[in-house]
Design a protein around this motif. Structure first.
Motif, PDB file in Angstrom:
ATOM      1  N   LEU A 155      -7.165  -3.614 -12.655  1.00  0.00           N
ATOM      2  CA  LEU A 155      -6.220  -3.840 -13.739  1.00  0.00           C
ATOM      3  C   LEU A 155      -5.296  -2.638 -13.911  1.00  0.00           C
ATOM      4  N   HIS A 156      -5.808  -1.432 -13.697  1.00  0.00           N
ATOM      5  CA  HIS A 156      -4.914  -0.272 -13.700  1.00  0.00           C
ATOM      6  C   HIS A 156      -3.820  -0.441 -12.640  1.00  0.00           C
ATOM      7  N   HIS A 157      -4.216  -0.880 -11.442  1.00  0.00           N
ATOM      8  CA  HIS A 157      -3.222  -1.122 -10.395  1.00  0.00           C
ATOM      9  C   HIS A 157      -2.184  -2.149 -10.856  1.00  0.00           C
ATOM     10  N   ILE A 168     -11.122   6.163 -10.040  1.00  0.00           N
ATOM     11  CA  ILE A 168      -9.759   6.659 -10.234  1.00  0.00           C
ATOM     12  C   ILE A 168      -8.813   5.663  -9.581  1.00  0.00           C
ATOM     13  N   ALA A 169      -7.793   5.255 -10.335  1.00  0.00           N
ATOM     14  CA  ALA A 169      -6.903   4.194  -9.851  1.00  0.00           C
ATOM     15  C   ALA A 169      -5.780   4.735  -8.983  1.00  0.00           C
ATOM     16  N   LEU A 170      -6.140   5.539  -7.959  1.00  0.00           N
ATOM     17  CA  LEU A 170      -5.204   5.745  -6.873  1.00  0.00           C
ATOM     18  C   LEU A 170      -5.115   4.428  -6.123  1.00  0.00           C
ATOM     19  N   TYR A 171      -4.356   4.394  -5.041  1.00  0.00           N
ATOM     20  CA  TYR A 171      -4.316   3.150  -4.257  1.00  0.00           C
ATOM     21  C   TYR A 171      -4.558   3.472  -2.806  1.00  0.00           C
ATOM     22  N   PRO A 172      -5.708   3.103  -2.222  1.00  0.00           N
ATOM     23  CA  PRO A 172      -6.795   2.362  -2.845  1.00  0.00           C
ATOM     24  C   PRO A 172      -7.495   3.195  -3.919  1.00  0.00           C
ATOM     25  N   LEU A 198      -1.275  -2.898 -13.863  1.00  0.00           N
ATOM     26  CA  LEU A 198      -0.441  -2.402 -14.954  1.00  0.00           C
ATOM     27  C   LEU A 198       0.550  -1.334 -14.517  1.00  0.00           C
ATOM     28  N   PHE A 199       0.381  -0.772 -13.310  1.00  0.00           N
ATOM     29  CA  PHE A 199       1.338   0.205 -12.822  1.00  0.00           C
ATOM     30  C   PHE A 199       2.764  -0.344 -12.813  1.00  0.00           C
ATOM     31  N   ALA A 200       2.917  -1.650 -12.653  1.00  0.00           N
ATOM     32  CA  ALA A 200       4.242  -2.261 -12.557  1.00  0.00           C
ATOM     33  C   ALA A 200       4.882  -2.481 -13.922  1.00  0.00           C
ATOM     34  N   PHE A 201       4.171  -2.160 -14.997  1.00  0.00           N
ATOM     35  CA  PHE A 201       4.639  -2.474 -16.345  1.00  0.00           C
ATOM     36  C   PHE A 201       4.592  -1.219 -17.226  1.00  0.00           C
ATOM     37  N   PRO A 202       5.303  -1.260 -18.362  1.00  0.00           N
ATOM     38  CA  PRO A 202       5.356  -0.066 -19.222  1.00  0.00           C
ATOM     39  C   PRO A 202       4.001   0.493 -19.615  1.00  0.00           C
ATOM     40  N   LEU A 203       3.013  -0.359 -19.903  1.00  0.00           N
ATOM     41  CA  LEU A 203       1.715   0.140 -20.335  1.00  0.00           C
ATOM     42  C   LEU A 203       1.068   1.006 -19.266  1.00  0.00           C
ATOM     43  N   GLY A 204       1.208   0.641 -18.012  1.00  0.00           N
ATOM     44  CA  GLY A 204       0.652   1.451 -16.936  1.00  0.00           C
ATOM     45  C   GLY A 204       1.488   2.674 -16.623  1.00  0.00           C
ATOM     46  N   GLN A 205       2.788   2.538 -16.706  1.00  0.00           N
ATOM     47  CA  GLN A 205       3.676   3.645 -16.364  1.00  0.00           C
ATOM     48  C   GLN A 205       3.599   4.775 -17.385  1.00  0.00           C
ATOM     49  N   LEU A 221       0.824  -1.199   0.000  1.00  0.00           N
ATOM     50  CA  LEU A 221       0.000   0.000   0.000  1.00  0.00           C
ATOM     51  C   LEU A 221       0.864   1.258   0.000  1.00  0.00           C
ATOM     52  N   LEU A 222       1.895   1.272   0.826  1.00  0.00           N
ATOM     53  CA  LEU A 222       2.750   2.443   0.915  1.00  0.00           C
ATOM     54  C   LEU A 222       3.552   2.654  -0.355  1.00  0.00           C
ATOM     55  N   ILE A 223       4.028   1.561  -0.969  1.00  0.00           N
ATOM     56  CA  ILE A 223       4.776   1.673  -2.214  1.00  0.00           C
ATOM     57  C   ILE A 223       3.905   2.281  -3.300  1.00  0.00           C
ATOM     58  N   LEU A 224       2.682   1.759  -3.433  1.00  0.00           N
ATOM     59  CA  LEU A 224       1.800   2.261  -4.473  1.00  0.00           C
ATOM     60  C   LEU A 224       1.348   3.689  -4.186  1.00  0.00           C
TER      61      LEU A 224
END
Length: 417
Positions: free
Chosen positions: A241-243, A216-220, A245-252, A13-16
């Motif tokens: 799914l937005h969450h 909105i894909a904040l976290y949470p 994809l944050f770890a991959f190029p498409l989300g970033q 949670l803190l990382i995101l």
């Protein structure tokens, strides 16, 4: 075991949380100019996040479902949304009383209704965390079965918060349809929204629009409170799914690349259209669509008027005019078409370049505001060619451009020719 799980959830949670808040970082002088014009209405993300994060950490620490089996959990959510519908009905009655010119003292006349409303709202507030946890857990269980888990743990954990949502200010250039700027706003009365749009357009010679959003894909993630379980299931899946994809190029690339945004949003929409019916069939079968209907219809017809086909025609004509440099002709065409949509029952307040820049990013339907953009058709064909939903997402998470998407589709066709 519980302590390790809680620490894992808290760390993630803190990382995101530290990820950049989309559409809040200045990316150029036009963004700065728009942000300055909207500064009195900007949404305070950091005021919302601590309480939402605290609620999710509390759920992870204490656990909210230790004594609920799946049948009881599903019934709890059914009861929760039924009570929310009762709240909406009471609110509508109160509005009617205050709108009645024959009512001399609406405050006194509505006192009983307002007391009932406040009691129901308090009861809902007390049970909100458990309602969220029920649907989070159900989605997580389904995602595990679909292959989105590492060592039995869905990553990132499903984390959603039902809440009132900000609006979004979208800005596009006038001479092309492009998602150039977006800024979160406190909900505005219509007159103030129109005034802000006019200021942006006059100062930047741009197209602007203030829009409502569903999540909105904040976290949470921020999820619009809805009394419809099917809508909640779709939105939970979309934002998760937005969450992911944050770890991959498409989300970033979402925030700074308009092509990546269209691919990202369309992937999330198609993903949710497939996952939500599966969730409903498992936990809320009375709400599930027929098994043969994998994708929900995103456009509709009223009295023979095909919204999707007409919007597709509108977008294609707009693009043709803009390519030729006929900006005013394109804007006149959009206004004429807007009136046509309104006459056929679709209350579109403004139809402009910013409208298409926003809604054209969601190309899950066969026809609609995407026009001749190949992203939607390519993603749907790739899904049809993929053995599983997980395989499809994995194949897409590393791409960020339409060119790379079409190249992926070409390779898929060749490999299965």
């Amino acid at each position: 075991m519980r302590l390790r799980r809680v620490l894992f959830h808290a760390s993630l949670l803190l990382i995101l949380l530290l990820l950049p808040l989309r559409s809040t970082l200045p990316t150029g002088t036009r963004w700065n100019a728009a942000a300055l014009l909207a500064r009195d209405h900007s949404y305070n993300w950091l005021a919302w996040l601590p309480s939402a994060l605290g609620a999710k950490l509390g759920q992870a620490l204490w656990g909210l479902r230790p004594f609920l089996d799946e049948t009881a959990a599903s019934q709890f959510l059914r009861d929760y949304v039924a009570e929310l519908r009762d709240l909406r009905a009471l609110e509508a009655q109160i509005v009617t009383l205050f709108s009645d010119t024959a009512q001399s003292d609406p405050l006194s006349a509505s006192a009983g209704l307002r007391n009932q409303r406040d009691a129901i709202r308090q009861h809902l507030r007390e049970r909100q965390g458990l309602a969220e946890s029920v649907l989070e857990g159900q989605l997580a269980a389904l995602l595990v079965d679909l292959g989105f888990a590492v060592a039995g743990q869905v990553l990132p954990p499903v984390a959603m918060r039902l809440t009132a949502l900000p609006q979004v200010l979208v800005v596009s250039p006038r001479d092309e349809i492009r998602y150039e700027i977006s800024i979160g706003l406190e909900p505005l009365p219509l007159d103030e929204a129109v005034a802000l749009e006019e200021r942006i357009e006059n100062r930047l010679d741009a197209s602007a629009l203030v829009l409502p959003i569903g999540g909105i894909a904040l976290y949470p993630a921020m999820i619009l409170e809805s009394a419809n379980i099917a809508t909640l299931a779709d939105t939970f899946a979309h934002e998760w799914l937005h969450h992911y994809l944050f770890a991959f190029p498409l989300g970033q690339a979402w925030d700074h690349d308009s092509e990546a945004r269209v691919i990202n949003e369309t992937v999330a929409s198609l993903f949710a259209q497939e996952v939500a019916p599966l969730l409903l069939r498992r936990y809320y079968p009375e709400l599930a669509p027929p098994a043969a209907s994998r994708q929900r219809v995103a456009t509709s017809e009223q009295g023979g008027f095909d919204f999707g086909a007409e919007m597709d025609r509108t977008r294609r004509r707009v693009d043709e005019l803009l390519v030729r440099g006929e900006v005013e002709a394109a804007e006149n065409w959009m206004e004429g078409q807007r009136q046509r949509f309104v006459a056929n029952g679709y209350a579109i307040r403004r139809l402009n370049q910013a409208w298409f820049a926003f809604y054209g990013g969601y190309q899950s339907a066969a026809q609609g505001p995407g026009g001749d953009d190949p992203v939607g058709p390519a993603l749907r064909e790739l899904r049809a060619r993929s053995d599983t939903l997980h395989d499809w997402v994995v194949s897409l998470r590393g791409i960020t451009t339409t060119e790379s998407l079409l190249d992926l589709l070409k390779k898929s066709r060749q490999s299965k020719a």
